[in-house]
Enzyme design. Structure first.
Site, PDB file in Angstrom:
ATOM      1  N   LYS A  25       0.839  -1.210   0.000  1.00  0.00           N
ATOM      2  CA  LYS A  25       0.000   0.000   0.000  1.00  0.00           C
ATOM      3  C   LYS A  25       0.870   1.254   0.000  1.00  0.00           C
ATOM      4  O   LYS A  25       0.722   2.129  -0.850  1.00  0.00           O
ATOM      5  CB  LYS A  25      -0.914  -0.013   1.236  1.00  0.00           C
ATOM      6  CG  LYS A  25      -1.636   1.304   1.478  1.00  0.00           C
ATOM      7  CD  LYS A  25      -2.559   1.238   2.675  1.00  0.00           C
ATOM      8  CE  LYS A  25      -1.973   1.672   3.987  1.00  0.00           C
ATOM      9  NZ  LYS A  25      -1.673   3.092   4.124  1.00  0.00           N
ATOM     10  N   ASN A  26       1.772   1.349   0.986  1.00  0.00           N
ATOM     11  CA  ASN A  26       2.502   2.601   1.155  1.00  0.00           C
ATOM     12  C   ASN A  26       3.482   2.876   0.022  1.00  0.00           C
ATOM     13  O   ASN A  26       3.783   4.036  -0.268  1.00  0.00           O
ATOM     14  CB  ASN A  26       3.234   2.613   2.504  1.00  0.00           C
ATOM     15  CG  ASN A  26       2.249   2.727   3.659  1.00  0.00           C
ATOM     16  OD1 ASN A  26       1.066   3.019   3.448  1.00  0.00           O
ATOM     17  ND2 ASN A  26       2.721   2.482   4.876  1.00  0.00           N
ATOM     18  N   ARG A  97      -4.620  10.221   4.051  1.00  0.00           N
ATOM     19  CA  ARG A  97      -3.424  10.933   4.515  1.00  0.00           C
ATOM     20  C   ARG A  97      -2.378  11.032   3.384  1.00  0.00           C
ATOM     21  O   ARG A  97      -1.722  12.046   3.215  1.00  0.00           O
ATOM     22  CB  ARG A  97      -2.849  10.166   5.711  1.00  0.00           C
ATOM     23  CG  ARG A  97      -1.430  10.495   6.094  1.00  0.00           C
ATOM     24  CD  ARG A  97      -1.341  11.644   7.058  1.00  0.00           C
ATOM     25  NE  ARG A  97       0.040  11.959   7.375  1.00  0.00           N
ATOM     26  CZ  ARG A  97       0.436  13.092   7.909  1.00  0.00           C
ATOM     27  NH1 ARG A  97      -0.425  14.032   8.207  1.00  0.00           N
ATOM     28  NH2 ARG A  97       1.696  13.305   8.163  1.00  0.00           N
ATOM     29  N   CYS A 121      -6.075   7.509   8.859  1.00  0.00           N
ATOM     30  CA  CYS A 121      -6.439   6.937  10.152  1.00  0.00           C
ATOM     31  C   CYS A 121      -6.186   7.927  11.272  1.00  0.00           C
ATOM     32  O   CYS A 121      -5.205   8.654  11.256  1.00  0.00           O
ATOM     33  CB  CYS A 121      -5.592   5.693  10.408  1.00  0.00           C
ATOM     34  SG  CYS A 121      -6.220   4.238   9.609  1.00  0.00           S
ATOM     35  N   ARG A 126      -0.075  13.611  13.628  1.00  0.00           N
ATOM     36  CA  ARG A 126       0.370  13.554  12.228  1.00  0.00           C
ATOM     37  C   ARG A 126       0.479  14.936  11.572  1.00  0.00           C
ATOM     38  O   ARG A 126      -0.184  15.232  10.578  1.00  0.00           O
ATOM     39  CB  ARG A 126      -0.543  12.635  11.430  1.00  0.00           C
ATOM     40  CG  ARG A 126      -0.703  11.298  12.098  1.00  0.00           C
ATOM     41  CD  ARG A 126      -1.392  10.315  11.242  1.00  0.00           C
ATOM     42  NE  ARG A 126      -0.485   9.662  10.331  1.00  0.00           N
ATOM     43  CZ  ARG A 126      -0.788   8.591   9.627  1.00  0.00           C
ATOM     44  NH1 ARG A 126      -1.950   8.053   9.707  1.00  0.00           N
ATOM     45  NH2 ARG A 126       0.088   8.055   8.818  1.00  0.00           N
ATOM     46  N   PRO A 127       1.312  15.811  12.123  1.00  0.00           N
ATOM     47  CA  PRO A 127       1.461  17.132  11.521  1.00  0.00           C
ATOM     48  C   PRO A 127       2.253  17.071  10.207  1.00  0.00           C
ATOM     49  O   PRO A 127       2.748  16.014   9.840  1.00  0.00           O
ATOM     50  CB  PRO A 127       2.262  17.896  12.575  1.00  0.00           C
ATOM     51  CG  PRO A 127       3.019  16.855  13.319  1.00  0.00           C
ATOM     52  CD  PRO A 127       2.212  15.589  13.242  1.00  0.00           C
ATOM     53  N   ASP A 129       4.651  19.649   9.505  1.00  0.00           N
ATOM     54  CA  ASP A 129       5.668  20.692   9.579  1.00  0.00           C
ATOM     55  C   ASP A 129       6.954  20.313   8.842  1.00  0.00           C
ATOM     56  O   ASP A 129       7.578  21.153   8.183  1.00  0.00           O
ATOM     57  CB  ASP A 129       5.970  21.043  11.051  1.00  0.00           C
ATOM     58  CG  ASP A 129       6.359  19.826  11.875  1.00  0.00           C
ATOM     59  OD1 ASP A 129       5.706  18.777  11.704  1.00  0.00           O
ATOM     60  OD2 ASP A 129       7.310  19.912  12.669  1.00  0.00           O
ATOM     61  N   ASP A 310       3.223   0.054  12.292  1.00  0.00           N
ATOM     62  CA  ASP A 310       2.057  -0.518  11.607  1.00  0.00           C
ATOM     63  C   ASP A 310       1.830  -1.989  11.953  1.00  0.00           C
ATOM     64  O   ASP A 310       0.852  -2.592  11.499  1.00  0.00           O
ATOM     65  CB  ASP A 310       2.204  -0.370  10.082  1.00  0.00           C
ATOM     66  CG  ASP A 310       1.958   1.057   9.623  1.00  0.00           C
ATOM     67  OD1 ASP A 310       1.567   1.890  10.450  1.00  0.00           O
ATOM     68  OD2 ASP A 310       2.171   1.336   8.420  1.00  0.00           O
ATOM     69  N   ARG A 402      -9.189  -0.304   3.498  1.00  0.00           N
ATOM     70  CA  ARG A 402      -8.237   0.703   3.004  1.00  0.00           C
ATOM     71  C   ARG A 402      -6.902   0.059   2.637  1.00  0.00           C
ATOM     72  O   ARG A 402      -6.192   0.577   1.784  1.00  0.00           O
ATOM     73  CB  ARG A 402      -7.963   1.759   4.091  1.00  0.00           C
ATOM     74  CG  ARG A 402      -9.084   2.744   4.325  1.00  0.00           C
ATOM     75  CD  ARG A 402      -8.621   3.844   5.265  1.00  0.00           C
ATOM     76  NE  ARG A 402      -7.244   4.187   4.927  1.00  0.00           N
ATOM     77  CZ  ARG A 402      -6.333   4.647   5.771  1.00  0.00           C
ATOM     78  NH1 ARG A 402      -6.655   4.859   7.017  1.00  0.00           N
ATOM     79  NH2 ARG A 402      -5.115   4.908   5.363  1.00  0.00           N
TER      80      ARG A 402
HETATM   81  C1  UD1 Z   1       3.913   6.535   6.875  1.00  0.00           C
HETATM   82  C2  UD1 Z   1       3.038   5.361   6.514  1.00  0.00           C
HETATM   83  C3  UD1 Z   1       2.329   4.849   7.760  1.00  0.00           C
HETATM   84  C4  UD1 Z   1       3.345   4.511   8.850  1.00  0.00           C
HETATM   85  C5  UD1 Z   1       4.269   5.698   9.104  1.00  0.00           C
HETATM   86  C6  UD1 Z   1       5.395   5.380  10.069  1.00  0.00           C
HETATM   87  C7  UD1 Z   1       2.382   5.930   4.247  1.00  0.00           C
HETATM   88  C8  UD1 Z   1       1.301   6.319   3.312  1.00  0.00           C
HETATM   89  N1  UD1 Z   1       2.053   5.823   5.538  1.00  0.00           N
HETATM   90  O1  UD1 Z   1       3.062   7.564   7.379  1.00  0.00           O
HETATM   91  O2  UD1 Z   1       1.614   3.665   7.393  1.00  0.00           O
HETATM   92  O3  UD1 Z   1       2.663   4.214  10.042  1.00  0.00           O
HETATM   93  O4  UD1 Z   1       4.871   6.123   7.862  1.00  0.00           O
HETATM   94  O5  UD1 Z   1       6.112   4.294   9.642  1.00  0.00           O
HETATM   95  O6  UD1 Z   1       3.506   5.684   3.839  1.00  0.00           O
HETATM   96  N2  UD1 Z   1       5.782  13.908  11.958  1.00  0.00           N
HETATM   97  C9  UD1 Z   1       5.967  15.201  12.366  1.00  0.00           C
HETATM   98  N3  UD1 Z   1       5.988  16.178  11.417  1.00  0.00           N
HETATM   99  C10 UD1 Z   1       5.840  15.906  10.084  1.00  0.00           C
HETATM  100  C11 UD1 Z   1       5.651  14.578   9.695  1.00  0.00           C
HETATM  101  C12 UD1 Z   1       5.626  13.596  10.651  1.00  0.00           C
HETATM  102  O7  UD1 Z   1       6.114  15.482  13.556  1.00  0.00           O
HETATM  103  O8  UD1 Z   1       5.864  16.838   9.278  1.00  0.00           O
HETATM  104  C13 UD1 Z   1       5.728  12.841  12.990  1.00  0.00           C
HETATM  105  C14 UD1 Z   1       4.356  12.161  13.024  1.00  0.00           C
HETATM  106  O9  UD1 Z   1       3.453  12.860  13.822  1.00  0.00           O
HETATM  107  C15 UD1 Z   1       4.697  10.800  13.593  1.00  0.00           C
HETATM  108  C16 UD1 Z   1       6.098  10.545  13.025  1.00  0.00           C
HETATM  109  O10 UD1 Z   1       6.606  11.801  12.611  1.00  0.00           O
HETATM  110  O11 UD1 Z   1       4.784  10.885  14.987  1.00  0.00           O
HETATM  111  C17 UD1 Z   1       6.122   9.572  11.871  1.00  0.00           C
HETATM  112  O12 UD1 Z   1       5.350  10.038  10.822  1.00  0.00           O
HETATM  113  P1  UD1 Z   1       5.715   9.760   9.311  1.00  0.00           P
HETATM  114  O13 UD1 Z   1       6.933   8.915   9.212  1.00  0.00           O
HETATM  115  O14 UD1 Z   1       5.705  11.057   8.592  1.00  0.00           O
HETATM  116  O15 UD1 Z   1       4.460   8.901   8.862  1.00  0.00           O
HETATM  117  P2  UD1 Z   1       3.613   9.045   7.529  1.00  0.00           P
HETATM  118  O16 UD1 Z   1       4.497   9.361   6.388  1.00  0.00           O
HETATM  119  O17 UD1 Z   1       2.415   9.889   7.780  1.00  0.00           O
END
Ligand code: UD1
Length: 439
Positions: A25-26, A97, A121, A126-127, A129, A310, A402
């Site tokens: 998926k990802n 997302r 989800c 999940r910010p 920034d 995950d 999903r």
């Molecule tokens: C991706 C995966 C998701 C998986 C996650 C962590 C996809 C579509 N989804 O989600 O299945 O659970 O990786 O392996 O690939 N964070 C910040 N600021 C940001 C971005 C992230 O603080 O700008 C924090 C998030 O809140 C979280 C952590 O970083 O605590 C990890 O998030 P991230 O690796 O970005 O996950 P996703 O890419 O959303």
């Protein structure tokens, strides 16, 4: 609207047989997002038929991109040569997302993009920034208004970028934009997940210049354009892990086909510690079986190659059937224990304190009516129901759909008793009870 669609599972049957793992998926989502940067028609193979992919396809179609399925998990994508519509409807983007991955790919190919603040989800804050800081460092101006992110770039230029946390999505967005941004860029403290390597290899096949994907530092030299190619999605390591754990939880014996064992190694290592036998049989095949009682182990989720967040709900279900106490610490998302109340209904002994779950193993689970709180927690409840004594009904299955292709068919092919019951079909007594409870 509350849907009555559910999975009806009669537990207690050990899963046995062979199951073919679908494309990830990802990985598929980000390859699809990246495809709009190419000139010409892209063909992506091994794309899973799942709801998240279908939502992303609908978003792209709304934006003027031609997307259609070919035979057998292959997807054709062709973006127009001129501007793509800068924004898809908020209703769709909020469902997914991963629609945030259009920030980097759109800024790579054109000067303007607007995306509604993405959904997915509800597993934490999940910010975005880090995504935003990254594209700003490459020269984009970003404005956030009314739940939308508006970004524009003019004279963008390669830059060094340090991520405070190795975010998967931020690494992907920055890599995509930098691939078409003149000059040299680096991403330090980059995410190292297999999906990042799959994306970098895909972009390189399209003509990009990206080195170091899979390590902490990714180096990108911008190129003027990318060409469309045919490329394949890697197998889904989370789907593979879920079937491995389902085999172990039911005391069965399953061979997984179409896996990259190295990608599931963090899960294999923990399963072996618990006493589960995991053997690589032939290339791309893993045999999983449980010879005896499961041992408790402690787990902390971390960025790859650590134990994946995950897989945290699924491993908790397995640990709940072990012969002692395990401690599971969630290191990535702050809201990932929402399955615990449902597991308690099944007889599990789990207490949560902040980001830690203390799990005391029980002999067995009992069937119950359950509500999937999110995608992976939903998969964990399915596993628990397969292992439980008696019948379970799992609601909110749109979450599970999903990310898991043909789940009921695959489980039935392994001998599991699981059917999807659609709205209005038999079983309305359970729905009535659920409605009374909700009211
Ligand atoms: C991706 C995966 C998701 C998986 C996650 C962590 C996809 C579509 N989804 O989600 O299945 O659970 O990786 O392996 O690939 N964070 C910040 N600021 C940001 C971005 C992230 O603080 O700008 C924090 C998030 O809140 C979280 C952590 O970083 O605590 C990890 O998030 P991230 O690796 O970005 O996950 P996703 O890419 O959303």
């Amino acid at each position: 609207m509350l849907s009555n669609n559910r999975l009806r599972i009669e537990g207690g049957v050990p899963l046995r047989g062979r199951v073919c793992i679908s494309g990830a998926k990802n990985a598929a989502l980000v390859l699809i997002a990246a495809s709009i940067m190419a000139k010409g028609e892209t063909i992506l193979d091994n794309v899973p038929y799942i709801e998240d992919v279908n939502v992303l396809i609908r978003i792209l179609q709304e934006m003027g991109v031609k997307v259609h399925w070919n035979e057998d998990h292959s997807l054709s994508i062709q973006a127009p040569d001129d501007m793509i519509r800068v924004q898809a409807s908020a209703d769709l983007t909020r469902k997914l997302r991963a629609s945030n991955l259009l920030l980097g790919s759109m800024l790579g190919r054109q000067a303007k993009v607007a995306i509604s603040v993405p959904g997915g989800c509800d597993i934490g804050l999940r910010p975005m920034d880090l995504h935003i800081k990254g594209v700003q460092a490459l020269g984009a101006t970003v404005d956030i208004k009314h739940d939308s992110i508006f970004a524009e770039r003019e004279n963008s230029k390669g830059a060094p970028i340090y991520l405070d946390f190795p975010s998967v999505g931020a690494t992907e967005n920055i890599m995509m934009m930098a691939a078409l941004t003149p000059g040299d860029s680096t991403i330090e403290n980059a995410a190292k997940e297999p999906e990042i390597v799959n994306l970098a290899s895909y972009l390189n096949a399209m003509g990009a210049s990206i080195r170091g994907a899979g390590t902490d530092v990714i180096r990108i030299t911008g190129v003027p354009e990318l060409k469309a190619v045919r490329y394949s999605t890697i197998p889904d390591r989370i789907e593979a892990g879920t079937y491995m754990l389902a085999a172990a939880a039911t005391g069965g014996e399953v061979v997984l086909e179409n896996v990259i064992p190295q990608h599931v190694y963090p899960v294999i290592a923990k399963l072996r510690e618990m006493g589960v036998v995991v053997e690589e049989q032939n290339p791309g095949e893993l045999l999983v079986k449980t010879p005896g009682k499961l041992k408790p182990v402690d787990i902390k989720t971390m960025p790859y190659p650590g134990f994946p967040t995950d897989m945290q709900p699924q491993i908790a279900v397995l640990l709940g059937l072990s012969s002692g106490t395990s401690i599971v610490t969630e290191g990535i998302f702050e809201n990932r224990f929402k399955y615990v109340d449902e597991m308690t209904k099944m007889g599990a002994h789990i207490t949560v304190e902040s980001s830690t779950a203390i799990i005391d193993g029980v002999q067995s689970y009992s069937g119950a009516s359950l509500y999937a709180p999110d995608l992976r927690a939903g998969a964990a409840l399915v596993m628990a129901a397969l292992a439980a004594n008696g019948i379970s009904r799992i609601y909110n299955i749109h979450y599970i759909e999903r990310g898991y292709e043909d789940l009921p068919d695959k489980i039935r092919s392994l001998g599991g008793e699981m059917v999807k019951v659609n709205d209005g079909a038999e079983d309305s007594d359970a729905m009535r009870r659920m409605m009374l409870k909700v009211i």
